[in-house]
Design a protein around this motif. Sequence first.
Motif, PDB file in Angstrom:
ATOM      1  N   LYS A 160       0.832  -1.207   0.000  1.00 52.84           N
ATOM      2  CA  LYS A 160       0.000   0.000   0.000  1.00 52.84           C
ATOM      3  C   LYS A 160       0.871   1.263   0.000  1.00 52.84           C
ATOM      4  CE  LYS A 160      -4.076  -2.057   2.181  1.00 52.84           C
ATOM      5  NZ  LYS A 160      -4.495  -2.557   0.872  1.00 52.84           N
ATOM      6  N   LEU A 161       1.858   1.256  -0.883  1.00 53.92           N
ATOM      7  CA  LEU A 161       2.769   2.383  -1.013  1.00 53.92           C
ATOM      8  C   LEU A 161       2.641   2.996  -2.404  1.00 53.92           C
ATOM      9  CD1 LEU A 161       6.060   1.032   0.622  1.00 53.92           C
ATOM     10  CD2 LEU A 161       4.378   2.586   1.620  1.00 53.92           C
ATOM     11  N   VAL A 162       2.735   4.322  -2.442  1.00 53.48           N
ATOM     12  CA  VAL A 162       2.718   5.044  -3.705  1.00 53.48           C
ATOM     13  C   VAL A 162       3.985   5.886  -3.764  1.00 53.48           C
ATOM     14  CG1 VAL A 162       1.525   6.751  -5.132  1.00 53.48           C
ATOM     15  CG2 VAL A 162       0.209   5.114  -3.766  1.00 53.48           C
ATOM     16  N   ALA A 163       4.696   5.794  -4.872  1.00 56.63           N
ATOM     17  CA  ALA A 163       5.937   6.549  -5.023  1.00 56.63           C
ATOM     18  C   ALA A 163       5.945   7.273  -6.356  1.00 56.63           C
ATOM     19  CB  ALA A 163       7.148   5.631  -4.918  1.00 56.63           C
ATOM     20  N   LEU A 164       6.528   8.448  -6.372  1.00 57.96           N
ATOM     21  CA  LEU A 164       6.686   9.240  -7.584  1.00 57.96           C
ATOM     22  C   LEU A 164       8.159   9.541  -7.757  1.00 57.96           C
ATOM     23  CD1 LEU A 164       5.345  10.787  -9.927  1.00 57.96           C
ATOM     24  CD2 LEU A 164       5.214  12.782  -8.415  1.00 57.96           C
ATOM     25  N   ALA A 165       8.730   9.026  -8.835  1.00 59.93           N
ATOM     26  CA  ALA A 165      10.162   9.181  -9.115  1.00 59.93           C
ATOM     27  C   ALA A 165      11.002   8.710  -7.924  1.00 59.93           C
ATOM     28  CB  ALA A 165      10.486  10.631  -9.464  1.00 59.93           C
ATOM     29  N   GLY A 166      10.554   7.637  -7.295  1.00 65.01           N
ATOM     30  CA  GLY A 166      11.301   7.048  -6.198  1.00 65.01           C
ATOM     31  C   GLY A 166      11.015   7.638  -4.834  1.00 65.01           C
ATOM     32  N   GLU A 167      10.231   8.702  -4.770  1.00 66.28           N
ATOM     33  CA  GLU A 167       9.894   9.353  -3.501  1.00 66.28           C
ATOM     34  C   GLU A 167       8.506   8.910  -3.050  1.00 66.28           C
ATOM     35  OE1 GLU A 167      11.810  11.302  -1.635  1.00 66.28           O
ATOM     36  OE2 GLU A 167      13.474  11.104  -3.055  1.00 66.28           O
ATOM     37  N   THR A 168       8.420   8.377  -1.816  1.00 66.98           N
ATOM     38  CA  THR A 168       7.140   7.902  -1.295  1.00 66.98           C
ATOM     39  C   THR A 168       6.195   9.070  -1.040  1.00 66.98           C
ATOM     40  OG1 THR A 168       8.212   6.014  -0.236  1.00 66.98           O
ATOM     41  CG2 THR A 168       6.026   6.609   0.570  1.00 66.98           C
ATOM     42  N   LEU A 169       4.939   8.898  -1.463  1.00 70.31           N
ATOM     43  CA  LEU A 169       3.926   9.930  -1.273  1.00 70.31           C
ATOM     44  C   LEU A 169       3.015   9.563  -0.105  1.00 70.31           C
ATOM     45  CD1 LEU A 169       2.815  10.520  -4.984  1.00 70.31           C
ATOM     46  CD2 LEU A 169       4.590  11.729  -3.690  1.00 70.31           C
ATOM     47  N   ALA A 170       2.587  10.572   0.625  1.00 68.15           N
ATOM     48  CA  ALA A 170       1.654  10.373   1.734  1.00 68.15           C
ATOM     49  C   ALA A 170       0.242  10.658   1.238  1.00 68.15           C
ATOM     50  CB  ALA A 170       2.005  11.292   2.905  1.00 68.15           C
ATOM     51  N   LEU A 171      -0.510   9.579   0.964  1.00 62.26           N
ATOM     52  CA  LEU A 171      -1.879   9.729   0.497  1.00 62.26           C
ATOM     53  C   LEU A 171      -2.857   9.322   1.588  1.00 62.26           C
ATOM     54  CD1 LEU A 171      -1.743   8.177  -3.103  1.00 62.26           C
ATOM     55  CD2 LEU A 171      -1.206  10.511  -2.392  1.00 62.26           C
ATOM     56  N   SER A 172      -4.007   9.972   1.601  1.00 65.97           N
ATOM     57  CA  SER A 172      -5.065   9.549   2.512  1.00 65.97           C
ATOM     58  C   SER A 172      -5.642   8.228   2.004  1.00 65.97           C
ATOM     59  CB  SER A 172      -6.171  10.598   2.568  1.00 65.97           C
ATOM     60  OG  SER A 172      -6.874  10.645   1.339  1.00 65.97           O
ATOM     61  N   LYS A 173      -6.437   7.571   2.841  1.00 62.35           N
ATOM     62  CA  LYS A 173      -7.052   6.308   2.451  1.00 62.35           C
ATOM     63  C   LYS A 173      -7.918   6.492   1.207  1.00 62.35           C
ATOM     64  CE  LYS A 173     -10.100   2.632   4.177  1.00 62.35           C
ATOM     65  NZ  LYS A 173     -10.894   2.153   5.347  1.00 62.35           N
ATOM     66  N   THR A 174      -8.663   7.586   1.151  1.00 67.89           N
ATOM     67  CA  THR A 174      -9.529   7.837   0.000  1.00 67.89           C
ATOM     68  C   THR A 174      -8.717   8.141  -1.245  1.00 67.89           C
ATOM     69  OG1 THR A 174     -11.322   8.665   1.407  1.00 67.89           O
ATOM     70  CG2 THR A 174     -11.363   9.315  -0.915  1.00 67.89           C
ATOM     71  N   GLU A 175      -7.661   8.927  -1.109  1.00 65.91           N
ATOM     72  CA  GLU A 175      -6.807   9.244  -2.252  1.00 65.91           C
ATOM     73  C   GLU A 175      -6.156   7.980  -2.805  1.00 65.91           C
ATOM     74  OE1 GLU A 175      -5.710  13.713  -0.573  1.00 65.91           O
ATOM     75  OE2 GLU A 175      -4.270  12.065  -0.397  1.00 65.91           O
ATOM     76  N   TYR A 176      -5.708   7.112  -1.903  1.00 62.49           N
ATOM     77  CA  TYR A 176      -5.111   5.843  -2.331  1.00 62.49           C
ATOM     78  C   TYR A 176      -6.152   5.001  -3.079  1.00 62.49           C
ATOM     79  CZ  TYR A 176      -3.125   1.146  -2.101  1.00 62.49           C
ATOM     80  OH  TYR A 176      -2.661  -0.106  -2.426  1.00 62.49           O
ATOM     81  N   GLY A 177      -7.361   4.936  -2.541  1.00 63.67           N
ATOM     82  CA  GLY A 177      -8.417   4.164  -3.183  1.00 63.67           C
ATOM     83  C   GLY A 177      -8.762   4.700  -4.559  1.00 63.67           C
ATOM     84  N   LEU A 178      -8.807   6.010  -4.699  1.00 69.35           N
ATOM     85  CA  LEU A 178      -9.080   6.616  -5.999  1.00 69.35           C
ATOM     86  C   LEU A 178      -7.990   6.279  -7.000  1.00 69.35           C
ATOM     87  CD1 LEU A 178     -10.331  10.199  -5.044  1.00 69.35           C
ATOM     88  CD2 LEU A 178     -11.654   8.408  -6.169  1.00 69.35           C
TER      89      LEU A 178
END
Length: 221
Positions: free
Chosen positions: A142-160
């Motif tokens: 359940k990790l999101v990264a942009l150009a190798g940098e981890t992003l802090a997303l809310s539960k809803t943002e992650y689900g979207l």
Amino acid sequence: MKIFLIEDDIAIGSALLSVFQDEGHSVVWCRLGGDAVDRVKAEHFDVVLLDLGLPDGDGVDILGALRAAGQTMPVLVLTARESLQDRLAAFAIGADDYLIKPFAIPELLARLRAVVRRAGLAADGHEPEWKVGALVLNERRKLVALAGETLALSKTEYGLLLTLLQQSGRVLTRAEIESRVLPNSDGKTLDVHIFNLRKKIGDGFIRTVRGVGYMIEPDEG
């Protein structure tokens, strides 16, 4: 892959049985829904393909019974019911994807692989990831990264983001997105979450299709 096919049409069922076996999959084909839930509970399957128009009951009820029994394997609905209301009802109960008959076999196989991959059952053993350009979403961690940098997303943002990535290349209507991620949305909440998500991942990933909904273009790399 072990597939449980619930389809009453002999011509369709026979054709799918042949296709899946040619692809090297193990298939159990059931033409009635009455014993389907007990069969799934008693035997492991990687995925269920479910027709809704069965002679002994509604496939929606079978889907609901599977989820109520704690069965979490992906379910791909195959049906002639094409209304948005039917699609939303299936997703609300627990369908992982919805394919309208008649369908092309290559699309069915692609969607089958996609729902199994989303469930973390990829045959190559790799962690299930979705990648578009420099944006990567790892489902298991359940990790999101942009150009190798981890992003802090809310539960809803992650689900979207996950929902859009899972259906990359296809426009998702507002109603479809809301039914999966924001079931209690007032109609305006989705736009706010999309706006906030874009601020975090950048403007180049999520495309607005005016009057319809949103989409993410697939990675061509």
